[in-house]
Design a protein around this motif. Sequence first.
Motif, PDB file in Angstrom:
ATOM      1  N   LEU A  40      -7.595 -23.923 -24.498  1.00  0.00           N
ATOM      2  CA  LEU A  40      -6.867 -22.843 -23.844  1.00  0.00           C
ATOM      3  C   LEU A  40      -6.940 -21.551 -24.657  1.00  0.00           C
ATOM      4  N   GLN A  41      -6.757 -21.654 -25.965  1.00  0.00           N
ATOM      5  CA  GLN A  41      -6.727 -20.460 -26.800  1.00  0.00           C
ATOM      6  C   GLN A  41      -8.108 -19.833 -26.963  1.00  0.00           C
ATOM      7  N   LEU A  42      -9.141 -20.647 -27.017  1.00  0.00           N
ATOM      8  CA  LEU A  42     -10.502 -20.145 -27.216  1.00  0.00           C
ATOM      9  C   LEU A  42     -11.216 -19.866 -25.905  1.00  0.00           C
ATOM     10  N   GLU A  43     -10.540 -20.131 -24.784  1.00  0.00           N
ATOM     11  CA  GLU A  43     -11.110 -19.923 -23.445  1.00  0.00           C
ATOM     12  C   GLU A  43     -12.430 -20.674 -23.283  1.00  0.00           C
ATOM     13  N   ARG A  44     -12.402 -21.937 -23.680  1.00  0.00           N
ATOM     14  CA  ARG A  44     -13.589 -22.776 -23.576  1.00  0.00           C
ATOM     15  C   ARG A  44     -13.337 -23.898 -22.583  1.00  0.00           C
ATOM     16  N   PRO A  45     -14.346 -24.273 -21.820  1.00  0.00           N
ATOM     17  CA  PRO A  45     -14.195 -25.452 -20.959  1.00  0.00           C
ATOM     18  C   PRO A  45     -13.930 -26.693 -21.812  1.00  0.00           C
ATOM     19  N   LEU A  46     -13.241 -27.651 -21.212  1.00  0.00           N
ATOM     20  CA  LEU A  46     -12.909 -28.900 -21.905  1.00  0.00           C
ATOM     21  C   LEU A  46     -13.634 -30.042 -21.222  1.00  0.00           C
ATOM     22  N   LEU A  47     -14.482 -30.741 -21.971  1.00  0.00           N
ATOM     23  CA  LEU A  47     -15.187 -31.912 -21.463  1.00  0.00           C
ATOM     24  C   LEU A  47     -14.462 -33.158 -21.945  1.00  0.00           C
ATOM     25  N   VAL A  48     -13.993 -33.966 -20.994  1.00  0.00           N
ATOM     26  CA  VAL A  48     -13.238 -35.180 -21.316  1.00  0.00           C
ATOM     27  C   VAL A  48     -14.055 -36.387 -20.876  1.00  0.00           C
ATOM     28  N   GLU A  49     -14.439 -37.219 -21.830  1.00  0.00           N
ATOM     29  CA  GLU A  49     -15.213 -38.424 -21.533  1.00  0.00           C
ATOM     30  C   GLU A  49     -14.394 -39.662 -21.865  1.00  0.00           C
ATOM     31  N   GLY A  50     -14.663 -40.721 -21.129  1.00  0.00           N
ATOM     32  CA  GLY A  50     -13.978 -41.985 -21.371  1.00  0.00           C
ATOM     33  C   GLY A  50     -14.160 -42.923 -20.205  1.00  0.00           C
ATOM     34  N   PRO A  51     -13.720 -44.152 -20.330  1.00  0.00           N
ATOM     35  CA  PRO A  51     -13.879 -45.141 -19.257  1.00  0.00           C
ATOM     36  C   PRO A  51     -13.032 -44.776 -18.047  1.00  0.00           C
ATOM     37  N   LEU A 187     -25.260 -11.199  -2.715  1.00  0.00           N
ATOM     38  CA  LEU A 187     -24.140 -10.370  -3.161  1.00  0.00           C
ATOM     39  C   LEU A 187     -24.234  -9.935  -4.613  1.00  0.00           C
ATOM     40  N   GLY A 188     -25.081 -10.571  -5.392  1.00  0.00           N
ATOM     41  CA  GLY A 188     -25.194 -10.238  -6.801  1.00  0.00           C
ATOM     42  C   GLY A 188     -24.384 -11.176  -7.673  1.00  0.00           C
ATOM     43  N   THR A 189     -24.033 -10.707  -8.840  1.00  0.00           N
ATOM     44  CA  THR A 189     -23.281 -11.510  -9.803  1.00  0.00           C
ATOM     45  C   THR A 189     -21.779 -11.353  -9.570  1.00  0.00           C
ATOM     46  N   VAL A 190     -21.104 -12.481  -9.498  1.00  0.00           N
ATOM     47  CA  VAL A 190     -19.651 -12.488  -9.308  1.00  0.00           C
ATOM     48  C   VAL A 190     -19.025 -13.002 -10.590  1.00  0.00           C
ATOM     49  N   SER A 191     -18.180 -12.184 -11.226  1.00  0.00           N
ATOM     50  CA  SER A 191     -17.534 -12.545 -12.483  1.00  0.00           C
ATOM     51  C   SER A 191     -16.038 -12.746 -12.275  1.00  0.00           C
ATOM     52  N   ALA A 192     -15.475 -13.618 -13.089  1.00  0.00           N
ATOM     53  CA  ALA A 192     -14.043 -13.897 -13.000  1.00  0.00           C
ATOM     54  C   ALA A 192     -13.241 -12.800 -13.676  1.00  0.00           C
ATOM     55  N   GLN A 193     -12.250 -12.282 -12.978  1.00  0.00           N
ATOM     56  CA  GLN A 193     -11.342 -11.321 -13.595  1.00  0.00           C
ATOM     57  C   GLN A 193     -10.486 -12.013 -14.642  1.00  0.00           C
ATOM     58  N   HIS A 194      -9.993 -13.186 -14.312  1.00  0.00           N
ATOM     59  CA  HIS A 194      -9.277 -14.037 -15.255  1.00  0.00           C
ATOM     60  C   HIS A 194      -9.982 -15.390 -15.253  1.00  0.00           C
ATOM     61  N   PRO A 195     -10.691 -15.760 -16.323  1.00  0.00           N
ATOM     62  CA  PRO A 195     -11.441 -17.016 -16.341  1.00  0.00           C
ATOM     63  C   PRO A 195     -10.550 -18.213 -16.021  1.00  0.00           C
ATOM     64  N   PRO A 196     -11.020 -19.111 -15.198  1.00  0.00           N
ATOM     65  CA  PRO A 196     -10.227 -20.299 -14.890  1.00  0.00           C
ATOM     66  C   PRO A 196     -10.155 -21.238 -16.093  1.00  0.00           C
ATOM     67  N   ILE A 197      -9.147 -22.088 -16.085  1.00  0.00           N
ATOM     68  CA  ILE A 197      -9.070 -23.176 -17.060  1.00  0.00           C
ATOM     69  C   ILE A 197      -9.959 -24.300 -16.527  1.00  0.00           C
ATOM     70  N   VAL A 198     -11.036 -24.608 -17.240  1.00  0.00           N
ATOM     71  CA  VAL A 198     -12.038 -25.552 -16.738  1.00  0.00           C
ATOM     72  C   VAL A 198     -11.931 -26.878 -17.474  1.00  0.00           C
ATOM     73  N   VAL A 199     -11.800 -27.946 -16.694  1.00  0.00           N
ATOM     74  CA  VAL A 199     -11.782 -29.306 -17.239  1.00  0.00           C
ATOM     75  C   VAL A 199     -12.881 -30.099 -16.539  1.00  0.00           C
ATOM     76  N   ARG A 215     -21.310 -25.807 -24.601  1.00  0.00           N
ATOM     77  CA  ARG A 215     -20.431 -24.827 -23.963  1.00  0.00           C
ATOM     78  C   ARG A 215     -18.984 -25.300 -23.854  1.00  0.00           C
ATOM     79  N   CYS A 216     -18.729 -26.523 -24.266  1.00  0.00           N
ATOM     80  CA  CYS A 216     -17.399 -27.114 -24.074  1.00  0.00           C
ATOM     81  C   CYS A 216     -16.801 -27.583 -25.386  1.00  0.00           C
ATOM     82  N   LEU A 217     -15.491 -27.687 -25.404  1.00  0.00           N
ATOM     83  CA  LEU A 217     -14.827 -28.496 -26.420  1.00  0.00           C
ATOM     84  C   LEU A 217     -14.802 -29.927 -25.896  1.00  0.00           C
ATOM     85  N   TYR A 218     -14.840 -30.877 -26.807  1.00  0.00           N
ATOM     86  CA  TYR A 218     -15.048 -32.264 -26.411  1.00  0.00           C
ATOM     87  C   TYR A 218     -13.839 -33.123 -26.761  1.00  0.00           C
ATOM     88  N   LEU A 219     -13.465 -33.973 -25.816  1.00  0.00           N
ATOM     89  CA  LEU A 219     -12.371 -34.919 -26.030  1.00  0.00           C
ATOM     90  C   LEU A 219     -12.792 -36.275 -25.495  1.00  0.00           C
TER      91      LEU A 219
END
Length: 341
Positions: A40-51, A187-199, A215-219
């Motif tokens: 959340l603080q670094l504005e990075r996507p979070l990749l969660v792996e597990g069974p 339409l061209g490039t569409v950028s986020a005004q406020h980046p979403p929280i990506v999981v 590109r992600c933090l890993y959990l």
Amino acid sequence: MTGTEPLALESLSEGSLRDRFDERDYVADDATVTTVYLALQLERPLLVEGPPGSGKTELGKVLAAAFDAELIRLQCYEGLTAENALYEWNYTKQLLAVQANEGTVAGTSDGESAVDATTPTDADGPSDSRTVFDEEFLLERPLLRAIRSGTDRPPVLLIDEIDRADEEFEAFLLELLSDFQVSIPELGTVSAQHPPIVVLTSNRTRGLSDALKRRCLYLHVEPPSFETEYEIVRRKVPELDAAVAAEVCAIVERFREEAFLKRPGVAETLDWAGAVARLRQDAGDGSASGDEGDPEAISPDEIERTLGCLLKEAEDVDRVDTDLLEQLRDAAATARGRLEE
């Protein structure tokens, strides 16, 4: 996310994040809280792996609830394409517009030439003509919807089971995950005004590319310990007696030691706990108390009748014999004793 952003993540701490999880009965260990906090603080996507069944999808849902944000979910599957996930054109509406204007769309009324309906215009430049590639004909799919969220509060974008999608789709995601933008030819490039929280979640049915992982933090999440799972059951199935909840968790823990095709996850534990609670409620007062007022231990017959809540493969069900049922009963008795100490 910026300082003017209503979520005010700059004032968020690990402790306050844990409090938000606790308020929603989501039991998270220290590693999970810290990794989510940093994402959340670094504005990075979070990749969660597990069974399967280990709470990966639930994490995305809890994040949305914790921050009162919209949850936008993209369920991945084999054959998923960029068009399915990003946008499509409303072909029916386009066709009606073309027919209404005899091959062109709403030219000017003063006699100036109309624009051909099949010719896209430059989205960045001025245009006095309307084409069938204007935004009114655009159908947003989850990824574009998350990028173009119209509110100041960013949504939570849950890309579920990314390992089920093809490598080509995984490569398509790289621009979104690194720059929070997508490219639409018309339409061209569409950028986020406020980046979403990506999981992103993965069951590890195949390996993911290094480019996506960078590109992600890993959990990585594993089935919880007995103590953690017991706390989860007590929160999610409060109607189940504490001693029986301990037995449920011990039995599931023992099941996971078997070489099953699909070992039960937390989701199956909660299903089974709910089933045991309901059956005991139907049978009497909800606790099935013994002579001394304590709830009766889970019996082998009770386990056999409810195996469908825990095991989802016929071969696994067939492996549950009398010997294993006795071992499960012993594990349950040990757990009850630990609880009473």
